[in-house]
Enzyme design. Sequence first.
Site, short mmCIF file in Angstrom:
data_model
loop_
_atom_site.label_atom_id
_atom_site.label_comp_id
_atom_site.label_asym_id
_atom_site.label_seq_id
_atom_site.Cartn_x
_atom_site.Cartn_y
_atom_site.Cartn_z
N ARG B 69 0.81 -1.23 0.00
CA ARG B 69 0.00 0.00 0.00
C ARG B 69 0.83 1.27 0.00
O ARG B 69 0.42 2.29 -0.54
CB ARG B 69 -0.93 0.00 1.22
CG ARG B 69 -2.07 -1.00 1.12
CD ARG B 69 -2.71 -1.20 2.46
NE ARG B 69 -1.69 -1.55 3.46
CZ ARG B 69 -1.93 -1.75 4.74
NH1 ARG B 69 -3.13 -1.59 5.23
NH2 ARG B 69 -0.96 -2.08 5.56
N LYS B 176 5.13 -19.49 5.37
CA LYS B 176 4.49 -19.99 6.58
C LYS B 176 3.97 -18.78 7.36
O LYS B 176 4.51 -17.69 7.18
CB LYS B 176 5.47 -20.83 7.38
CG LYS B 176 6.56 -19.98 8.04
CD LYS B 176 7.31 -20.72 9.10
CE LYS B 176 7.97 -19.70 9.99
NZ LYS B 176 8.79 -20.19 11.01
N HIS B 206 11.66 -22.47 4.78
CA HIS B 206 13.03 -22.20 4.35
C HIS B 206 14.02 -23.23 4.92
O HIS B 206 15.13 -23.35 4.44
CB HIS B 206 13.47 -20.77 4.70
CG HIS B 206 13.78 -20.59 6.16
ND1 HIS B 206 12.82 -20.28 7.08
CD2 HIS B 206 14.93 -20.70 6.83
CE1 HIS B 206 13.37 -20.21 8.26
NE2 HIS B 206 14.65 -20.46 8.16
N LYS B 210 17.87 -25.26 3.25
CA LYS B 210 19.22 -25.32 3.82
C LYS B 210 19.96 -26.55 3.31
O LYS B 210 19.44 -27.65 3.35
CB LYS B 210 19.15 -25.40 5.35
CG LYS B 210 18.75 -24.11 6.03
CD LYS B 210 18.67 -24.36 7.54
CE LYS B 210 18.07 -23.19 8.27
NZ LYS B 210 19.05 -22.19 8.66
N GLU B 244 17.01 -22.82 20.02
CA GLU B 244 17.49 -21.47 19.73
C GLU B 244 17.94 -20.83 21.02
O GLU B 244 17.35 -21.08 22.07
CB GLU B 244 16.35 -20.63 19.14
CG GLU B 244 15.87 -21.07 17.79
CD GLU B 244 14.64 -20.27 17.35
OE1 GLU B 244 14.81 -19.31 16.59
OE2 GLU B 244 13.54 -20.59 17.82
N ASP B 263 5.18 -22.14 15.43
CA ASP B 263 6.27 -21.43 14.75
C ASP B 263 7.38 -22.39 14.29
O ASP B 263 7.98 -22.18 13.24
CB ASP B 263 6.85 -20.39 15.72
CG ASP B 263 7.79 -19.42 15.03
OD1 ASP B 263 7.52 -19.09 13.85
OD2 ASP B 263 8.80 -19.00 15.63
N HIS B 268 9.26 -26.71 10.68
CA HIS B 268 10.67 -27.15 10.65
C HIS B 268 10.87 -28.51 11.29
O HIS B 268 11.50 -29.41 10.74
CB HIS B 268 11.57 -26.14 11.38
CG HIS B 268 11.46 -24.73 10.87
ND1 HIS B 268 11.11 -24.45 9.58
CD2 HIS B 268 11.67 -23.54 11.47
CE1 HIS B 268 11.09 -23.13 9.43
NE2 HIS B 268 11.43 -22.57 10.56
N LYS B 368 12.98 -21.72 22.69
CA LYS B 368 13.77 -20.49 22.67
C LYS B 368 14.46 -20.33 24.01
O LYS B 368 14.05 -20.90 25.01
CB LYS B 368 12.86 -19.30 22.41
CG LYS B 368 12.33 -19.24 20.99
CD LYS B 368 11.89 -17.83 20.65
CE LYS B 368 11.41 -17.73 19.23
NZ LYS B 368 12.46 -17.86 18.22
N1 LIG Z 1 10.45 -11.57 8.00
C1 LIG Z 1 10.87 -12.81 8.01
O1 LIG Z 1 12.05 -13.08 8.21
C2 LIG Z 1 9.90 -13.96 7.73
C3 LIG Z 1 10.35 -15.27 7.83
C4 LIG Z 1 9.47 -16.33 7.52
C5 LIG Z 1 8.17 -16.05 7.14
N2 LIG Z 1 7.74 -14.76 7.06
C6 LIG Z 1 6.36 -14.53 6.62
O2 LIG Z 1 6.39 -13.64 5.50
C7 LIG Z 1 5.27 -12.79 5.52
C8 LIG Z 1 5.74 -11.34 5.53
O3 LIG Z 1 6.57 -11.09 6.65
P1 LIG Z 1 7.29 -9.70 6.91
O4 LIG Z 1 8.15 -9.89 8.09
O5 LIG Z 1 7.91 -9.19 5.68
O6 LIG Z 1 6.06 -8.77 7.31
P2 LIG Z 1 6.00 -7.18 7.32
O7 LIG Z 1 7.34 -6.56 7.40
O8 LIG Z 1 4.96 -6.80 8.33
O9 LIG Z 1 5.42 -6.85 5.88
C9 LIG Z 1 4.05 -6.97 5.54
C10 LIG Z 1 3.83 -6.32 4.20
O10 LIG Z 1 2.50 -6.43 3.78
C11 LIG Z 1 2.04 -5.20 3.25
N3 LIG Z 1 0.61 -5.09 3.39
C12 LIG Z 1 -0.14 -5.17 4.52
N4 LIG Z 1 -1.45 -5.03 4.22
C13 LIG Z 1 -1.55 -4.86 2.88
C14 LIG Z 1 -2.63 -4.67 1.96
N5 LIG Z 1 -3.90 -4.62 2.36
N6 LIG Z 1 -2.34 -4.52 0.65
C15 LIG Z 1 -1.05 -4.58 0.22
N7 LIG Z 1 -0.02 -4.76 1.04
C16 LIG Z 1 -0.25 -4.90 2.35
C17 LIG Z 1 2.80 -4.18 4.05
O11 LIG Z 1 3.05 -3.01 3.34
P3 LIG Z 1 2.13 -1.69 3.35
O12 LIG Z 1 1.90 -1.32 4.76
O13 LIG Z 1 2.97 -0.72 2.57
O14 LIG Z 1 0.90 -2.08 2.60
C18 LIG Z 1 4.15 -4.86 4.19
O15 LIG Z 1 4.92 -4.63 3.01
C19 LIG Z 1 4.47 -13.19 6.73
O16 LIG Z 1 3.53 -14.17 6.29
C20 LIG Z 1 5.48 -13.85 7.65
O17 LIG Z 1 4.90 -14.79 8.49
C21 LIG Z 1 8.59 -13.72 7.34
#
Ligand SMILES: NC(=O)c1ccc[n+]([C@@H]2O[C@H](COP(=O)([O-])OP(=O)(O)OC[C@H]3O[C@@H](n4cnc5c(N)ncnc54)[C@H](OP(=O)(O)O)[C@@H]3O)[C@@H](O)[C@H]2O)c1
Lengths: 366, 514
Positions: B69, B176, B206, B210, B244, B263, B268, B368
Site C-alpha cells: 500500500r 508460513k 526455508h 538449507k 534457539e 512457529d 521445521h 527459545k
Molecule cells: N520476516 C521474516 O524473516 C519472515 C520469515 C518467515 C516467514 N515470514 C512470513 O512472510 C510474511 C511477511 O513477513 P514480513 O516480516 O515481511 O512482514 P511485514 O514486514 O509486516 O510486511 C508486511 C507487508 O504487507 C504489506 N501489506 C499489509 N497489508 C496490505 C494490503 N492490504 N495490501 C497490500 N499490502 C499490504 C505491508 O506493506 P504496506 O503497509 O505498505 O501495505 C508490508 O509490506 C508473513 O507471512 C510472515 O509470516 C517472514
Amino acid sequence: MAAAVIGESRSAPEGGAMSVEQIERGLARLRMNEDGSLGARASVLNLIVVTDEESAPEIAQVVSSLSGHYPCRAIIMISDPDEERSKLDVSLSAFCSLRHGIPGGTGNQICAEQITIHAEGPPAAHLESLAGPLLLPDLPVFLWYPNGRMPRPAESDGMAALADRLILDSGGVDDSEAFMRGVAHLSASGSPEVGDLQWAALSPWRSLVADLFAPPERAGELGKIKRVEVLYRPVGESRVLLFVGWLASALGWRPESAVCGERRGREFKFSGPSGEVTATLSPDSPDARLRRVRILSEECSYQVSRHRELSDVSSTVMRGDELLAERTVQLGSFDSGVLVGEELRYRGRDEVYEASLQMTAEMLDL
Amino acid sequence: MAGSLQTDTQLSADVLLDDSRLPKVPEPGAMVIFGASGDLTARKLIPALYDLATQRRLPMKFAVVGVSRTQMSHDEFRKKLRKTLNEQRAGKVRDSVWESFCGSVFYLPGDTKKAETYQELKDFLKRLDGERGTRGNRAFYLASSPTLFPAVVEKLGEAGMNRGENGGWARLVIEKPFGRDLESAKELNTGIRRYFEETQIYRIDHYLGKETVQNIMALRFSNSVFEPLWSQHYVDHVQITVAEDIGIGTRGAFYEEAGALRDIVQNHLMQVLCLTAMEPPVAFDSEGVREEKVKVLKSVRRIPRDKVGEFAVRGQYTSGWVWGEEVSGYREEKNVAPDSTTDTYVALKLFIDNWRWAGVPFYVRAGKRLPKRVTEIAIQFKRTPHAPFAGAENLEPNILVVRVQPEEGVSLKIGAKVPGSGFRIRSVNMDLLYGTAFLEEVPDAYQRLLLDLMLGDPTLFIRADETESAWDILDPVISSWAESEKVAFYPAGSWGPAESEELVARDGREWRRP
Ligand SMILES: NC(=O)c1ccc[n+]([C@@H]2O[C@H](COP(=O)([O-])OP(=O)(O)OC[C@H]3O[C@@H](n4cnc5c(N)ncnc54)[C@H](OP(=O)(O)O)[C@@H]3O)[C@@H](O)[C@H]2O)c1
C-alpha cells in the site's frame, strides 16, 4: 563462509630424504594440536602437481588456497631430470582450519596436508615411484601440470597412469597450437580424463552466450549466424580457439578454410546450416585474455563484453541501432586457484570439451 | 518467418546449454511480491534474487514487481532495497551490477484487498511481457500478513491471473504459517485450490532450502552403512532437537499468537522428522520425496485428546542467563501478556506406527532461550544383547548424532577398550564433520528456493497434505493447551522444564545434552 574460518599453516622441522613411513608420521605429527589432540583429516581427493623450481612457491600458494574448498592430500613435485646428480628432498606442511565463533562449538580442526618433493637427476625421471606410495587410498587422483607440460598417454607414462584426471593449461605455453594438438591427441586416447584450465575459464562466457539465445524467439537465430568476432590478448589464444571450436561443434559448422590475419590475428571460414560463417579472432585486447565476443546474424548482433574494470560483464542484443536486451552481471574470478578448483569438481569425461577440442584441432589443421 | 525455416536450421539454445558445467537457467518470467515494502522482501527475497542475478542464474528476461500500500515510485522502491542490501554487505554491492539488476525491479502501490489493484497489476505485467519479454510467466509471492492470503488468492483468481498469460505459467508462493490449526489450514488450502492447482502452489519452509537439511537425505540414502541400522531392529529411540538461544526480540505480538508449536514444530521440526524417518524415495523429485514424507506424517500415532499430558510438555522461559548475559523472562517481554501461557518450549513423545519404526519413541523438542542454537537428530541404538566383560551393565549404547547446525556433521559414540590390563570399556565420540570438509560458501536457503521456484521444481516445497497431516498430529495438543492454564517454566539458559525431563524419564531414558 570463508570469514568464519581461520587457518594456520604448519611446517615440519624435518626434511631432506625421508621414507614413506617418516613422511606419514611427520604429517600426523603436524596435525597434532598443542593440547595433544589430533586435528581431523578430511580429504576428498589427491592432488599431484608437477612443476619446476621457479613456479613452486606460487603453486604452493594456490594449493593451500584450495585446501579449504577441496580438502586433499597435495603432493607438489619439483622435478629436474636434467641434473646429473641424484637428489631427493622432502618437506611437509599442513594447513589447518578451524571453524570458530560458534558458542559451544567444539573448535574441531580440519587439516589438509601438503608434501613437497624435490627430485633431481634419475629419480626425477620416475616421479610415479615417489608419488604412488603417498596417495591416500580410495580417493580420486588429479594430476596438474601448471607449466604447459604434458604427459604421454597413460599406457606409456607412469604419472598419467596414476591419475584419474589430468589438469593441463594450454594458456601457459608459447606454442599453443602445438599444445592443443597434443591435448587433442591425448584426450582421444581416453585415459586419463583430460581437463584444460583455459576451458574452465570459458564456462561463464559460454553460459552468457547461451543465455543470449535462450528466449525461444531467439533460438531460431542460432541457425542464422553469419559472423563471430572475438577480441582477445595474444596469451589468450587457446581460450579463444576453444571458444570458437565450441560454437562450431555445438552448432554444426564444418571448418572450410583458415587465413592468418594481420598482427597474428586469424580468420576461419565454416559452412554452417544456412551458409558461410566467418570467425575473426583479433588479438588486440590490451588487458583481458578474452575481452569481447560479438555474434552477428542477418538481423541482430549479440555481444558479451567485459567492462574496463574487468570484474563485470555486459550482454546486449541489438537489431540495427535498436537495443533489444541488456544486462550486467559479475564475471567471477579467473585466478588459477579458481580454475583449478573448477576442474577438481569434475569427474568423468567432459564430452562437450572433447568435441570442442577436436573441432579446434581440425580448425588448426586447415 | 518460422514457417520458412529449413529443418536443419532449427536449433534451440539447448545445443549450447546442454552441459553439466553450465548452470540451468529458468525460462523468462516475472515475480510479483505482495508485501513488497515489508521486512521479508528487503532482507531475504531481494538479496537472494540479486545474488542469483549476479551469478547468472536468472534469465536475461526477468522482472520483479513489488506490490504494497505504501506510496513509492519505482526509484524510491529500488533505493530502499539498495539501502538494505548495502547494510547487509557493506561495500560489496557493485554499482554497475546493481543498476543492471534494479532496472528489472518495479513497484506498484496498491491495496491487495481491492480489485482495481489486480487490474492495474495485470496490465502492468502484460506491458512487461511486451517490453521485457517475460512471456506471460508469473510467480506470485505472498509476503504479506497471512490474514491477507485468502483475499489475495481470490482476487488473483477473479482477475484471471491464476493462469499465465498466453500459455505461460502462473505459480503461487506461500510463506508460513500455513494456517494456525488443521481447520484453518484446510480452509486455506481449499480456498487456494479453488483457483490454483496443487502443482502451481509452492509453500515455503526455508528449512528445506538449507544445504544441511538436504544433507540428511544425502547421508541416509547415499551411504549403505547407516540405512540397515535405521529401524526398530537396532534403534532404541530417536531425539530431535531444534534449539534457539535467542528470545522473541521485538516480535512479542506475533509470538503471542504463534508459540513454538506453530512457529517451529509444525513446520521445521516435522520436516526434520520426515527426513529422518522416511523410506528411501524412488527418485529425488517432487512426487518421490513428498510422497514419502506424507507417509511418515500419516503414520505418526495421533495423541488421544485426554492423554496430551502424557505425551506433550508446554514450557515457557523465565529470566536467566544465556551466554554471559542476563535476559528477562517471556512474560516480561514487550507486547506479551503478563499471564501469557504461550509455549516458548515444546517437548513431544511421538510414535511412528509403521513397519520400520514400530515401538520406537521419537522424542522431539524445540525452544527459545535454550543454552545454544543447535539442530540435531540423535539416533540411540539398542544395547548389545550380551557383553562378555565385567561391569558390562554400565556399557553405554551407541549413539549416532546427525548435526544439522551449527557445525554440520555426524558423530558416533562407540565403546573402546581402555588401554592397560583387564578389559574396561569406555565410550569414545568419533566426530566426522563432513560439513567442514567443504568450506564452500553455502547458498542462502531463499536463493535455492527461489531458483527452484523459477525452474518449476517443487521438490523442496511443502505439499498441501503435508501441512494438513502435520496439523492433524498437533491438533489435540493445541486444543488441549487452549483450555488449560498449565505451563511448565524453565529458566532461560537451561535445557527446558523439569516436566520435559520427566516425559522421557518415565520411559527410563533421558534427554541428551546437545
Ligand atoms: N520476516 C521474516 O524473516 C519472515 C520469515 C518467515 C516467514 N515470514 C512470513 O512472510 C510474511 C511477511 O513477513 P514480513 O516480516 O515481511 O512482514 P511485514 O514486514 O509486516 O510486511 C508486511 C507487508 O504487507 C504489506 N501489506 C499489509 N497489508 C496490505 C494490503 N492490504 N495490501 C497490500 N499490502 C499490504 C505491508 O506493506 P504496506 O503497509 O505498505 O501495505 C508490508 O509490506 C508473513 O507471512 C510472515 O509470516 C517472514
